[in-house]
Design an enzyme around this catalytic site. Structure first.
Site, PDB file in Angstrom:
ATOM      1  N   ASP A 270       8.386  42.508 -10.860  1.00  0.00           N
ATOM      2  CA  ASP A 270       9.166  43.016 -12.026  1.00  0.00           C
ATOM      3  C   ASP A 270       8.541  44.499 -12.529  1.00  0.00           C
ATOM      4  O   ASP A 270       7.701  44.860 -11.881  1.00  0.00           O
ATOM      5  CB  ASP A 270       8.928  41.685 -12.954  1.00  0.00           C
TER       6      ASP A 270
HETATM    7  C1  BGC Z   1      12.692  42.420 -16.712  1.00  0.00           C
HETATM    8  C2  BGC Z   1      13.430  42.409 -15.205  1.00  0.00           C
HETATM    9  C3  BGC Z   1      14.167  43.521 -15.073  1.00  0.00           C
HETATM   10  C4  BGC Z   1      13.476  44.613 -15.029  1.00  0.00           C
HETATM   11  C5  BGC Z   1      13.986  46.282 -15.150  1.00  0.00           C
HETATM   12  C6  BGC Z   1      11.829  43.685 -16.781  1.00  0.00           C
HETATM   13  O1  BGC Z   1      11.435  43.896 -18.025  1.00  0.00           O
HETATM   14  O2  BGC Z   1      11.872  41.338 -16.618  1.00  0.00           O
HETATM   15  O3  BGC Z   1      14.422  41.183 -15.394  1.00  0.00           O
HETATM   16  O4  BGC Z   1      15.132  43.692 -13.944  1.00  0.00           O
HETATM   17  O5  BGC Z   1      12.533  44.996 -16.520  1.00  0.00           O
HETATM   18  O6  BGC Z   1      14.730  46.665 -16.127  1.00  0.00           O
END
Ligand code: BGC
Length: 739
Positions: A270
């Site tokens: 993530d």
């Molecule tokens: C989220 C993810 C997301 C990523 C990119 C993170 O803060 O938890 O689900 O895909 O950001 O935007």
């Protein structure tokens, strides 16, 4: 003649030169570009040509949403985009500012909580394909979704991005989604692996859960996505599990994901969920993404070099602390991803904003809306039934495609519920009042509302007083502390004084129906005072049209709740123990309710929910015949068939989702009072009867015995129930399972 001869000679010389050139070129074509070779050979060839630095480079971000590829070899960059229910707008290379392109709007599909409520895997496949087409058209190689974390508490800010509280429902819905998406040559990135069941403290919270809860509740959907959906990418979550960050967790990644399930794709972090080079290298992390150096801070130039998987990784390989074989293993997976996506010359080109996409968004929205209460024939409200229809509530006009965090979207079209109602009933028949107002969403707070709350209430009461019928559109709205990434809800109540407002409206007009728009259960203190209640969702581009179609009866509701709605928060398993169990005390959160999540808790503990899992009404009525199986004794490797008739006894065509639950009579370990083991959605014309057959593999009734670390099916009596919700059993049959 001479001239012709010269011409012919000239042509043949050119042909020979061309032939030689092409043979030379063929001989020179590197194996990794030669499509006649196997993918394995091509990967090994590309790997052998890459320098150490080039290999390191493809293991981490070069911008917010891309990795660099290998430009010297023509291996393309990998481009990613959120998120589960639409292809997100473009961002600046290296900041969270929108790039403000003019060609990056999308069809916004209903959030996954709505998709789950359709209980329709075939529709999930269409949804996945449609979003895949848009992602491909927008030149994305990985779509950062779907999310399959289990709904453990109604407070989790991101439940709207997931498929609800049941592992089987989630599994059955996610597999066709992934398959539909990936047929476009775009990877799904199933997230957030694993146990990311709350937003509060997500960056550091350490989840403590039993193996049994892991295997029975929190992992099945991931497993199905890998083994059946053949997903090409998985995203590690922010939190820790048993003391180690999930994105480089030895047990979750090496042992389970890549070991037990043979996942051959890439594990992506993530954004900023890596914390340690050594662990990332050894425990199966393949690509590190984030914001600046650690996802949470800002402002370092050359930050990407400082990623755990960048220079620090290179350094450890150079000085022999880590073997290059660990890096090669990651590069092989990333190259495989390239071959599956942007180096696959046969992948389609994609489509964007087609009428079919709109139709799928509308269909999912209509099929997912859940009719919860319908007394005194409150619904459907046919055209012409009322002259003056009051629509009250900010959620009738608020842009619910925005906010919420990374799932924010830029819709090409967003029909609000108010617009839908006006289009349906005519502008002369619809009056609107805001009633309550929230502030503008911001990433980690909410800006104050510019309205005076008292004046809004006075105006709304006045509007309600003079109307023939009132529709209150309320719920949550993806602002911070509501359904939003980064933190959880503070309690289960409707925000912005909605409960008080509803009571005031009821004082002047009892002909009032409520549409709750949310991705989570909300408390409903007014429930006994209203005749009509709909659970709606973040429905996306076609929100208003779908809602008005359901309200008017142009579409017959068939959605079923993908989660239980408790009477009060403390009735929910995770919220009944105190802070150590949710949201966590000190560094840990302890999943003490264990496998009793959702209806498993309510049913086993005999707590009456307000509305049970799997519940949802229709404008027609269904009658279930007695269900029977072909025999009463089964061996463990057999498949059981339940057969029964289902009749549409009402006046409207409609669909019913039939659910199959099982109960073990005398288990040696605690088992839930019932567990969903199958479902099927049947469309019946008014008056029609159908013979329904539902298959169940006997082995699917096993439980995870953590005393011996294996799935176990005990010889015993089992009750097989056919039901219209987890609390409405229509017919049951007891069978015996023998060795
Ligand atoms: C989220 C993810 C997301 C990523 C990119 C993170 O803060 O938890 O689900 O895909 O950001 O935007």
């Amino acid at each position: 003649m001479n001239k012709l001869f010269r011409k012919l000679r000239y042509i043949s010389i050119i042909s020979i030169v061309l032939f030689l050139l092409s043979t030379y070129a063929k001989g020179q074509m590197p194996v990794y570009l030669d499509e006649s070779k196997t993918i394995h050979e091509r990967i090994e060839d590309a790997l052998a040509r890459m320098t150490l630095e080039e290999k390191i480079a493809i293991c981490h971000a070069q911008s917010k949403f891309s990795t660099p590829g290998c430009p010297r070899l023509g291996i393309p960059e990998i481009w990613m985009s959120d998120g589960p229910h639409g292809v997100r707008m473009e961002f600046m290379w290296d900041s969270w500012s929108h790039a403000d392109w003019t060609n990056d709007s999308c069809t916004v599909y209903p959030a996954l909580s709505c998709l789950a409520a359709t209980f329709n895997p075939a529709l999930s496949n269409k949804y996945g394909n449609a979003i895949g087409e848009e992602a491909r058209y927008r030149k994305k190689d990985i779509l950062l979704g779907p999310g399959v974390n289990i709904y453990r508490t109604p407070l989790n800010g991101r439940n709207f991005e997931y498929f609800g509280e049941d592992p089987l429902l989630t599994s059955k819905m996610v597999v066709p989604y992934i398959q539909g998406l990936q047929q476009n040559g775009v990877a799904a990135c199933m997230k957030h692996f694993a146990l990311n069941n709350q937003e509060k403290g997500r960056d550091s919270i350490n989840v403590l859960a039993s193996d049994r809860a892991l295997y029975e509740i929190y992992l099945p959907a991931f497993k199905a996505g890998v083994e059946e959906g053949k997903v090409w990418a998985v995203m590690g979550s922010y939190n820790k599990f048993r003391g180690q960050y999930c994105s480089h967790n030895e047990l979750l990644v090496n042992k389970i994901l890549k070991g037990e399930w043979n996942f051959d794709g890439v594990l992506v972090t993530d954004w900023g969920s890596a914390h340690n080079t050594e662990e990332a290298a050894r425990n199966g992390l393949d690509i590190e993404m984030g914001s600046w150096t650690n996802g949470l801070t800002w402002g370092l130039s050359s930050a990407y070099d400082k990623y755990y998987m960048a220079k620090p990784f290179l350094k450890k390989i150079r000085n022999g602390e880590l073997p290059v074989s660990l890096l090669d293993e990651k590069v092989r997976r990333i190259l495989l991803l390239n071959f599956r996506t942007n180096m696959n010359r046969n992948r389609p080109y994609g489509l964007k904003l087609t009428p079919e996409h709109t139709a799928i968004a509308l269909k999912v929205a209509e099929e997912g809306i859940v009719l919860l209460k319908n007394e005194k024939n409150f619904f459907p409200v046919e055209k012409g039934r009322y002259q003056k229809i009051a629509v009250i509530g900010e959620n009738a006009v608020k842009k619910l495609t925005q906010g919420g965090g990374s799932s924010e979207l830029k819709p090409q079209e967003e029909i609000s519920p108010l617009q839908g109602m006006i289009d349906k009933y005519g502008k002369d028949h619809v009056v609107f009042s805001l009633g309550y107002a929230s502030g503008e969403p911001n990433y980690s707070n909410e800006l104050p509302s510019k309205y005076n709350a008292d004046s809004l209430i006075i105006a709304a009461v006045e509007t309600a007083k003079n109307a023939d019928v009132v529709f209150f559109f309320g719920g949550l709205n993806k602002n911070f502390n509501q359904d939003c990434e980064g933190d959880d809800r503070i309690n289960m109540d409707l925000p912005f004084g909605q409960n008080m407002l509803i009571n005031k409206l009821l004082e002047v007009n009892q002909n009032l129906g409520i549409v709750v728009i949310s991705g989570n259960a909300v408390s409903m203190p007014w429930i006994n005072k209203v005749n009509g209640l709909i659970q709606s969702w973040y429905l996306g581009s076609q929100a208003g049209k779908a809602t008005a179609n359901i309200i008017s009866g142009d579409a017959n509701p068939s959605g079923k709740l993908p989660f239980s709605i408790p009477k009060k928060l403390e009735d929910n398993g995770a919220n009944s123990f105190g802070p150590a169990v949710y949201p966590g005390k000190g560094p840990d959160v302890n999943y003490s309710e264990d496998i009793l999540v959702g209806y498993r808790w309510f049913d086993t503990k005999k707590i009456e929910p307000l509305f049970p899992f799997g519940y949802g009404l229709s404008y027609t009525t269904f009658k279930y015949g007695k269900a029977s199986s072909e025999k009463s004794v089964y061996k463990q490797n057999e498949t059981l068939k339940m057969t029964f008739t289902l009749s549409n006894t009402g006046k409207m065509d409609g669909s019913e989702t039939v659910q199959l639950y099982t109960t073990q009579k005398n288990p040696t370990l605690l088992r839930p009072a019932k567990e969903l083991k199958g479902f099927t959605k049947i469309l019946l014309k008014a008056g029609e009867t159908q013979l329904v057959e539902m298959d169940l593999k006997v082995s699917d009734m096993a439980f995870y015995n953590d005393k011996i670390g294996a799935w176990t099916l005990e010889p015993d009596d089992y009750i097989i129930s056919i039901a219209s919700s987890s609390r409405s059993i229509k017919s049951s049959n007891t069978i015996k399972i023998v060795r």
